[in-house]
Design a protein around this motif. Structure first.
Motif, PDB file in Angstrom:
ATOM      1  N   ARG A  11      14.959   2.242  40.874  1.00  0.00           N
ATOM      2  CA  ARG A  11      14.557   1.786  39.537  1.00  0.00           C
ATOM      3  C   ARG A  11      13.560   0.633  39.656  1.00  0.00           C
ATOM      4  O   ARG A  11      12.598   0.547  38.881  1.00  0.00           O
ATOM      5  CB  ARG A  11      15.791   1.361  38.751  1.00  0.00           C
ATOM      6  CG  ARG A  11      15.500   1.085  37.298  1.00  0.00           C
ATOM      7  CD  ARG A  11      16.761   0.930  36.503  1.00  0.00           C
ATOM      8  NE  ARG A  11      16.454   0.690  35.103  1.00  0.00           N
ATOM      9  CZ  ARG A  11      17.356   0.419  34.188  1.00  0.00           C
ATOM     10  NH1 ARG A  11      18.634   0.385  34.508  1.00  0.00           N
ATOM     11  NH2 ARG A  11      17.004   0.201  32.954  1.00  0.00           N
ATOM     12  N   GLY A  15       9.803   0.677  38.288  1.00  0.00           N
ATOM     13  CA  GLY A  15       9.285  -0.375  37.416  1.00  0.00           C
ATOM     14  C   GLY A  15       7.982  -0.954  37.942  1.00  0.00           C
ATOM     15  O   GLY A  15       7.054  -1.241  37.169  1.00  0.00           O
ATOM     16  N   ASN A  37      12.274  -2.501  33.905  1.00  0.00           N
ATOM     17  CA  ASN A  37      12.871  -1.660  34.944  1.00  0.00           C
ATOM     18  C   ASN A  37      12.960  -2.389  36.293  1.00  0.00           C
ATOM     19  O   ASN A  37      13.910  -2.213  37.048  1.00  0.00           O
ATOM     20  CB  ASN A  37      12.091  -0.350  35.106  1.00  0.00           C
ATOM     21  CG  ASN A  37      12.474   0.662  34.046  1.00  0.00           C
ATOM     22  OD1 ASN A  37      13.598   0.666  33.553  1.00  0.00           O
ATOM     23  ND2 ASN A  37      11.527   1.517  33.679  1.00  0.00           N
TER      24      ASN A  37
END
Length: 127
Positions: A11, A15, A37
């Motif tokens: 994640r 991001g 994120n």
């Protein structure tokens, strides 16, 4: 490495990619989503590391408790063996003392009389 660490790292990378892509395309909303994120992924990764460390500490604690129990059992076993040995030696010495006293009754009675006299002499007030 656990599932939270893997998901958090992925994640976080997602991001970073979103933030970079938003910067290239000039899309501020995508940049913000990317930053969110990144932060969420970093937090999830940190949680996964903390959980992994807690599991390691719990395993170490279980191993230490098992080692302590094993050592205590060993010491208890040694104590029982020593107690048996001391009891046997005491019984042997007691039988030897009884045999010696029975073999030398006259000397034993004279010795006890001398001890009684000495104790009486030491206890009286005027000498």
């Amino acid at each position: 490495m656990n599932r939270d660490q893997i998901r958090g790292a992925s994640r976080h990378l997602k991001g970073r990619a979103q933030t970079a892509l938003g910067g290239l395309t000039g899309d501020p909303a995508r940049q913000v989503r990317g930053a969110v994120n990144q932060v969420a992924g970093g937090a999830q990764y940190a949680y996964g590391r903390a959980r992994d460390r807690a599991e390691d500490l719990a395993d170490d604690g279980r191993h230490l408790a098992e080692a302590a129990r094993t050592r205590a059992d060993h010491l208890i076993g040694e104590g029982r063996e020593r107690a048996r040995d001391v009891r046997c030696r005491g019984a042997v010495y007691g039988r030897q003392a009884i045999r010696t006293v029975e073999a030398n009754r006259t000397n034993t009675l004279l010795g006890l009389a001398a001890l009684a006299f000495a104790a009486g002499w030491l206890v009286r007030r005027t000498r």
